[in-house]
Design an enzyme around this catalytic site. Structure first.
Site, short mmCIF file in Angstrom:
data_model
loop_
_atom_site.label_atom_id
_atom_site.label_comp_id
_atom_site.label_asym_id
_atom_site.label_seq_id
_atom_site.Cartn_x
_atom_site.Cartn_y
_atom_site.Cartn_z
N ASN A 61 0.91 -1.17 0.23
CA ASN A 61 -0.11 -0.15 -0.03
C ASN A 61 0.75 1.30 0.03
O ASN A 61 1.87 1.41 0.56
CB ASN A 61 -1.07 -0.06 1.24
CG ASN A 61 -0.59 -0.30 2.55
OD1 ASN A 61 0.40 -0.91 2.62
ND2 ASN A 61 -0.93 0.05 3.56
N GLU A 63 0.39 5.11 0.60
CA GLU A 63 -0.53 6.16 1.24
C GLU A 63 -0.03 7.56 1.14
O GLU A 63 1.08 7.77 0.21
CB GLU A 63 -0.67 5.88 2.61
CG GLU A 63 -0.89 4.73 3.06
CD GLU A 63 -1.26 4.59 4.66
OE1 GLU A 63 -1.13 5.33 5.31
OE2 GLU A 63 -2.22 3.57 4.97
N CYS A 72 -4.25 0.81 -2.34
CA CYS A 72 -4.01 -0.40 -1.71
C CYS A 72 -2.94 -1.34 -2.40
O CYS A 72 -2.69 -1.43 -3.56
CB CYS A 72 -5.36 -1.42 -1.69
SG CYS A 72 -6.68 -0.56 -0.67
N GLU A 74 -3.12 -4.63 -3.23
CA GLU A 74 -3.74 -5.34 -4.23
C GLU A 74 -3.77 -4.69 -5.37
O GLU A 74 -3.35 -5.27 -6.53
CB GLU A 74 -4.95 -6.06 -3.96
CG GLU A 74 -5.34 -6.69 -2.67
CD GLU A 74 -5.40 -5.86 -1.33
OE1 GLU A 74 -4.78 -4.77 -1.10
OE2 GLU A 74 -6.20 -6.42 -0.59
N CYS A 112 -10.66 -4.66 0.28
CA CYS A 112 -11.66 -3.64 0.13
C CYS A 112 -12.57 -3.75 -0.96
O CYS A 112 -11.99 -4.54 -2.21
CB CYS A 112 -11.10 -2.29 0.02
SG CYS A 112 -10.41 -1.61 -1.42
N CYS A 115 -10.51 -3.14 -4.56
CA CYS A 115 -9.67 -4.08 -4.77
C CYS A 115 -10.53 -5.39 -5.64
O CYS A 115 -10.04 -5.91 -6.37
CB CYS A 115 -8.81 -4.43 -3.67
SG CYS A 115 -7.52 -3.09 -3.35
N1 THU Z 1 -5.19 -1.69 2.63
C1 THU Z 1 -4.54 -2.46 1.64
O1 THU Z 1 -3.73 -2.15 0.99
N2 THU Z 1 -5.22 -3.49 1.15
C2 THU Z 1 -6.29 -4.06 2.06
O2 THU Z 1 -6.92 -5.25 1.61
C3 THU Z 1 -7.15 -3.14 3.10
C4 THU Z 1 -6.44 -1.83 3.32
C5 THU Z 1 -4.56 -0.39 2.89
C6 THU Z 1 -5.14 1.06 2.34
C7 THU Z 1 -4.36 1.83 3.49
O3 THU Z 1 -3.18 2.31 3.24
C8 THU Z 1 -4.33 0.91 4.82
O4 THU Z 1 -4.34 -0.33 4.32
C9 THU Z 1 -5.53 1.15 5.97
O5 THU Z 1 -6.68 1.15 5.27
#
Ligand code: THU
Length: 162
Positions: A61, A63, A72, A74, A112, A115
């Site tokens: 991920n 941010e 994310c 994925e 999520c 994704c």
């Molecule tokens: N996140 C992912 O990378 N994958 C997921 O399946 C769930 C959430 C990340 C997004 C964000 O950077 C952090 O986790 C918190 O939501």
């Protein structure tokens, strides 16, 4: 009125049950998670994508101070795979979250909605199911297709119904 039901199927494995290919995927997803850029949530996610030709693509991920601009793990991995291996279908995506000590957390991550939608699009694009491995400290959940995680999904078919 009719009551309808959708059942989803998945399997639960212990790490010891995994073959060497899946074991490697888990290790690579953990390595990818270590490179996550998650200064806001501190929730570090790694994704390892195995392509049909055996290539491996990693994502984590990313941010952003403008929160919605982040992405994310994925989707970082899948978009990279689709961008750089446009003619190769995706076999498996393996997802894991690590804690501050780089250990896999006790709960498996639940991808999520966005994704799931992107995984569904990728299945449709290559006309090939994508196996999904959700890793936690003590077990691995295996879904044979995104159809089990995103039933009744919106797709190209819905656009054709106009
Ligand atoms: N996140 C992912 O990378 N994958 C997921 O399946 C769930 C959430 C990340 C997004 C964000 O950077 C952090 O986790 C918190 O939501």
């Amino acid at each position: 009125m009719k009551n309808r039901e959708i059942q989803i199927k998945f399997r639960e494995f212990q790490q010891a049950d995994l073959n060497s290919i899946d074991n490697n995927l888990v290790s690579k997803a953990v390595e990818a998670a270590k490179n996550a850029y998650a200064p806001y949530s501190h929730f570090r996610v790694g994704a390892a994508v195995l392509l049909a030709d055996g290539s491996l693509v990693l994502g984590n991920n990313q941010e952003n101070a403008a929160y919605p601009s982040g992405l994310c793990a994925e989707r970082v991995a899948l978009f990279y795979a689709n961008a750089n291996y446009p003619n190769t279908s995706v076999d498996t995506i393996c997802v894991v979250v690590i804690d501050k000590d780089d250990n896999v957390i006790p709960q498996s991550v639940s991808p999520c909605g966005s994704c799931r939608q992107v995984i569904a699009e990728t299945e449709m694009r290559y006309k090939s199911d994508i196996r999904i491995l959700l890793v936690s400290k003590d077990s691995i959940l295996e879904f044979k297709s995104i159809k089990d995680l995103l039933p009744l999904s919106f797709s190209q078919q819905d656009l054709l119904k106009r």
